[in-house]
Scaffold this active site. Structure first.
Site, PDB file in Angstrom:
ATOM      1  N   ALA A  70       0.819  -1.234   0.027  1.00  0.00           N
ATOM      2  CA  ALA A  70       0.199   0.404  -0.217  1.00  0.00           C
ATOM      3  C   ALA A  70       0.354   1.505   0.016  1.00  0.00           C
ATOM      4  CB  ALA A  70      -0.648   0.136   1.465  1.00  0.00           C
ATOM      5  N   GLY A 115       0.761  -5.404   0.820  1.00  0.00           N
ATOM      6  CA  GLY A 115      -0.658  -5.532  -0.443  1.00  0.00           C
ATOM      7  C   GLY A 115      -0.608  -5.907  -1.682  1.00  0.00           C
ATOM      8  N   GLU A 118      -0.134  -9.284  -0.999  1.00  0.00           N
ATOM      9  CA  GLU A 118      -1.700  -9.886  -1.285  1.00  0.00           C
ATOM     10  C   GLU A 118      -2.477  -9.576  -2.151  1.00  0.00           C
ATOM     11  OE1 GLU A 118      -2.167  -7.333   2.361  1.00  0.00           O
ATOM     12  OE2 GLU A 118      -3.140  -8.741   3.015  1.00  0.00           O
ATOM     13  N   GLU A 138       4.037  -5.761   7.506  1.00  0.00           N
ATOM     14  CA  GLU A 138       3.142  -4.707   7.927  1.00  0.00           C
ATOM     15  C   GLU A 138       3.978  -4.437   9.238  1.00  0.00           C
ATOM     16  OE1 GLU A 138       2.354  -6.930   5.867  1.00  0.00           O
ATOM     17  OE2 GLU A 138       0.998  -6.524   4.599  1.00  0.00           O
TER      18      GLU A 138
HETATM   19  N1  DAK Z   1       4.122   3.577  -0.134  1.00  0.00           N
HETATM   20  C1  DAK Z   1       4.566   4.678  -0.679  1.00  0.00           C
HETATM   21  N2  DAK Z   1       6.515   4.396  -1.534  1.00  0.00           N
HETATM   22  C2  DAK Z   1       6.912   4.170  -1.397  1.00  0.00           C
HETATM   23  C3  DAK Z   1       6.421   2.668  -0.445  1.00  0.00           C
HETATM   24  C4  DAK Z   1       5.463   1.974  -0.509  1.00  0.00           C
HETATM   25  N3  DAK Z   1       4.796   1.016  -0.155  1.00  0.00           N
HETATM   26  N4  DAK Z   1       7.718   1.579  -1.372  1.00  0.00           N
HETATM   27  C5  DAK Z   1       8.762   1.900  -1.756  1.00  0.00           C
HETATM   28  N5  DAK Z   1       7.432   3.942  -1.598  1.00  0.00           N
HETATM   29  C6  DAK Z   1       8.464   5.061  -2.201  1.00  0.00           C
HETATM   30  C7  DAK Z   1      10.306   5.152  -1.688  1.00  0.00           C
HETATM   31  O1  DAK Z   1       9.725   6.001  -0.762  1.00  0.00           O
HETATM   32  C8  DAK Z   1      11.091   5.938  -2.757  1.00  0.00           C
HETATM   33  O2  DAK Z   1      10.376   7.379  -2.864  1.00  0.00           O
HETATM   34  P1  DAK Z   1      11.432   8.701  -2.635  1.00  0.00           P
HETATM   35  O3  DAK Z   1      12.413   9.317  -1.364  1.00  0.00           O
HETATM   36  O4  DAK Z   1      12.420   8.045  -3.933  1.00  0.00           O
HETATM   37  O5  DAK Z   1      10.125   9.727  -2.776  1.00  0.00           O
HETATM   38  C9  DAK Z   1      10.588   4.912  -3.536  1.00  0.00           C
HETATM   39  O6  DAK Z   1       9.727   4.061  -3.546  1.00  0.00           O
HETATM   40  C10 DAK Z   1      11.420   4.410  -3.944  1.00  0.00           C
HETATM   41  O7  DAK Z   1      11.710   3.222  -2.892  1.00  0.00           O
HETATM   42  P2  DAK Z   1      13.603   3.262  -1.657  1.00  0.00           P
HETATM   43  O8  DAK Z   1      14.101   4.336  -2.016  1.00  0.00           O
HETATM   44  O9  DAK Z   1      12.569   2.791  -0.694  1.00  0.00           O
HETATM   45  O10 DAK Z   1      14.387   2.069  -2.452  1.00  0.00           O
HETATM   46  P3  DAK Z   1      14.652   0.982  -2.082  1.00  0.00           P
HETATM   47  O11 DAK Z   1      15.188  -0.068  -3.080  1.00  0.00           O
HETATM   48  O12 DAK Z   1      16.115   1.500  -0.967  1.00  0.00           O
HETATM   49  O13 DAK Z   1      13.792  -0.579  -1.581  1.00  0.00           O
HETATM   50  C11 DAK Z   1      12.137  -1.706  -1.033  1.00  0.00           C
HETATM   51  C12 DAK Z   1      12.913  -0.923  -1.621  1.00  0.00           C
HETATM   52  C13 DAK Z   1      10.818  -1.687  -0.704  1.00  0.00           C
HETATM   53  C14 DAK Z   1      12.647  -2.449   0.246  1.00  0.00           C
HETATM   54  C15 DAK Z   1      11.771   0.319   0.245  1.00  0.00           C
HETATM   55  O14 DAK Z   1      10.857   0.659  -1.043  1.00  0.00           O
HETATM   56  C16 DAK Z   1      10.420  -0.970   1.392  1.00  0.00           C
HETATM   57  O15 DAK Z   1      11.027  -0.859   2.426  1.00  0.00           O
HETATM   58  N6  DAK Z   1       8.850  -0.214   0.764  1.00  0.00           N
HETATM   59  C17 DAK Z   1       8.015  -0.269   2.026  1.00  0.00           C
HETATM   60  C18 DAK Z   1       7.467  -2.238   2.062  1.00  0.00           C
HETATM   61  C19 DAK Z   1       6.618  -1.718   2.838  1.00  0.00           C
HETATM   62  O16 DAK Z   1       6.928  -2.117   3.862  1.00  0.00           O
HETATM   63  N7  DAK Z   1       5.212  -2.813   2.007  1.00  0.00           N
HETATM   64  C20 DAK Z   1       4.115  -2.525   2.945  1.00  0.00           C
HETATM   65  C21 DAK Z   1       3.388  -1.576   2.630  1.00  0.00           C
HETATM   66  S1  DAK Z   1       2.666  -1.672   4.505  1.00  0.00           S
HETATM   67  C22 DAK Z   1      -5.341  -1.896   3.998  1.00  0.00           C
HETATM   68  C23 DAK Z   1      -5.161  -3.246   3.851  1.00  0.00           C
HETATM   69  C24 DAK Z   1      -3.347  -3.875   3.666  1.00  0.00           C
HETATM   70  C25 DAK Z   1      -2.257  -2.195   3.390  1.00  0.00           C
HETATM   71  C26 DAK Z   1      -2.825  -1.409   3.589  1.00  0.00           C
HETATM   72  C27 DAK Z   1      -4.237  -0.689   4.373  1.00  0.00           C
HETATM   73  N8  DAK Z   1      -6.569  -2.025   4.896  1.00  0.00           N
HETATM   74  C28 DAK Z   1      -7.391  -2.588   5.105  1.00  0.00           C
HETATM   75  C29 DAK Z   1      -7.260  -0.925   4.909  1.00  0.00           C
HETATM   76  C30 DAK Z   1      -1.347  -2.254   2.825  1.00  0.00           C
HETATM   77  C31 DAK Z   1      -1.323  -2.310   3.452  1.00  0.00           C
HETATM   78  C32 DAK Z   1       0.965  -2.837   2.916  1.00  0.00           C
HETATM   79  O17 DAK Z   1       0.615  -3.072   1.546  1.00  0.00           O
END
Ligand code: DAK
Length: 264
Positions: A70, A115, A118, A138
Site C-alpha cells: 500500500a 498489499g 496480497e 506490515e
Molecule cells: N508506499 C509508498 N512509497 C513507497 C513504498 C510504499 N509502499 N515503497 C517504496 N516507496 C517509495 C520510496 O519512498 C521511494 O520514494 P522516494 O524517496 O524516491 O520519493 C521510492 O519508492 C523508492 O524506494 P526506496 O528508495 O525505499 O528503494 P530501496 O531500493 O532502497 O528499497 C524497498 C526498496 C521495497 C525495500 C523499500 O522501498 C521498502 O521497504 N518499501 C516499503 C515496503 C513496505 O513496507 N510495504 C508494505 C506496505 S504496508 C489496508 C490493507 C492493506 C494494506 C493497507 C491498508 N486496509 C485494510 C485499509 C497494506 C499495507 C501495506 O502494504
C-alpha cells in the site's frame, strides 16, 4: 471516496485470448493507492467483456517492483472514514481478481511486499523472477496484512510459514518462496515474460469452459472460511490503524529511520 482515476496508473494490453494488466507507478514502486485499486477493478471489468478471453496477467511496471505494498505516504494521513473506504476498495479489488471468470496469473518482476504480495496471492498462479523479493512487512509499520494476507498466506504455505513471515516481517528470495509454496514457478529475470507466456499458452490451449469451472470450484472450496476470516482481518486492521505504534511506524518509514514502538 473521491479520487481522480488516472488511466495511466493501470494499463491494459494483450490480444483476443490474453489480457495483460500493468500497474504503472514505477517511481513509487507501484504502491497501491486509490487510483491503482480503482484502475484495477475497471481494467478487470473491461478485459472480461471480451468473450474470447482465456487468461489475464497482472504485473508491475519497471524492473524493480511488482507492487511494494500500500502507498504508505498516502495512507499515513488517512482518517478513520477514509481508511474504512480504502479497506472496502482494496477488498473489492482482490475479490475482483479472485472472482474473474478466467485464471489470473501474477507475473512478479521484483518486490512483492505487503498489499503487493496480497494482490499476487489473490491471483490463481504466481510466476516470479529469480530477482523477486517477497514478504509481509506490515508489523514493521504497526499494522497487520489487511488485504487478505492473514488468510491467503496460510492457504498457500501452511500456518507455520505464515506465522514466521507475518510476525517477523522478513523478506524472502524467490527460490525460498518456491520451496515454501508461496510462488508456483521461478524464471530468470531476463526470461520472465517468455516464461509467463509459455505458462499462459498452457492455459489458453485447454478447454475454456473446463478451466473456468475448475477455477470456480477451487475458489469455492475455501470461500466461506475465507470470507469470515477476511471480515475479522479488516476489523482488526481498523483497530490497529488507530494506535500510536501505527503512527510511529509509518512516520519512521517516511523519515527513513527505525521505528520505536511502545505497544500503545
Ligand atoms: N508506499 C509508498 N512509497 C513507497 C513504498 C510504499 N509502499 N515503497 C517504496 N516507496 C517509495 C520510496 O519512498 C521511494 O520514494 P522516494 O524517496 O524516491 O520519493 C521510492 O519508492 C523508492 O524506494 P526506496 O528508495 O525505499 O528503494 P530501496 O531500493 O532502497 O528499497 C524497498 C526498496 C521495497 C525495500 C523499500 O522501498 C521498502 O521497504 N518499501 C516499503 C515496503 C513496505 O513496507 N510495504 C508494505 C506496505 S504496508 C489496508 C490493507 C492493506 C494494506 C493497507 C491498508 N486496509 C485494510 C485499509 C497494506 C499495507 C501495506 O502494504
Amino acid at each position: 471516496m473521491t479520487a481522480i482515476i488516472d488511466e495511466n496508473t493501470v494499463l491494459t494490453g494483450g490480444d483476443e485470448v490474453r489480457a495483460d494488466i500493468v500497474i504503472n507507478r514505477p517511481k513509487a514502486l507501484n504502491a497501491l493507492n486509490v487510483d491503482v485499486l480503482q484502475g484495477l477493478i475497471l481494467a478487470l471489468e473491461k478485459v472480461q467483456k471480451q468473450e474470447s478471453l482465456r487468461v489475464i496477467t497482472i504485473t508491475g511496471a519497471g524492473t524493480k517492483a511488482f507492487v511494494a505494498g500500500a502507498d504508505i505516504a498516502w495512507m499515513a494521513d488517512l482518517g478513520p472514514r477514509a481508511i474504512a473506504d480504502y479497506v472496502e476498495l482494496g477488498q473489492r479489488a482482490m475479490r475482483a481478481i479472485e472472482r474473474a471468470r478466467v485464471p489470473v496469473v501474477a507475473v512478479v518482476n521484483g518486490y512483492a511486499l505487503g498489499g503487493g504480495l496480497e494482490l499476487a496471492m489473490a491471483c490463481d498462479v504466481i510466476i516470479a523472477s529469480d530477482k523477486a523479493k517477497l514478504g509481509q512487512p506490515e508489523v514493521k509499520l504497526g499494522i497487520i496484512p489487511g488485504f487478505g494476507g492473514t488468510q491467503r498466506l496460510v492457504q498457500r504455505t501452511g500456518i507455520g510459514t505464515a506465522r514466521r513471515l507475518i510476525y517477523s516481517g522478513e523478506m524472502i528470495e524467490a527460490e525460498e518462496a518456491l520451496r515454501l509454496g508461496l510462488v508456483d514457478k521461478v524464471v530468470s529475470a531476463e526470461e520472465l515474460q517468455e516464461g509467463a507466456t509459455a505458462f499462459c499458452n498452457e492455459i489458453i490451449n485447454k478447454a475454456p469452459l473446463a478451466v473456468q469451472q475448475a477455477k470456480r470450484l477451487l475458489r469455492e472450496s475455501s470461500e466461506q472460511f475465507l470470507l469470515s476470516g477476511l471480515q475479522r482481518e479488516v476489523e482488526t486492521f481498523l483497530d490497529l490503524f488507530q494506535t500510536a505504534d501505527r503512527e510511529e511506524g509509518m512516520q519512521a518509514f517516511m523519515e527513513k529511520r527505525e521505528a520505536k514502538f511502545t505497544g500503545k
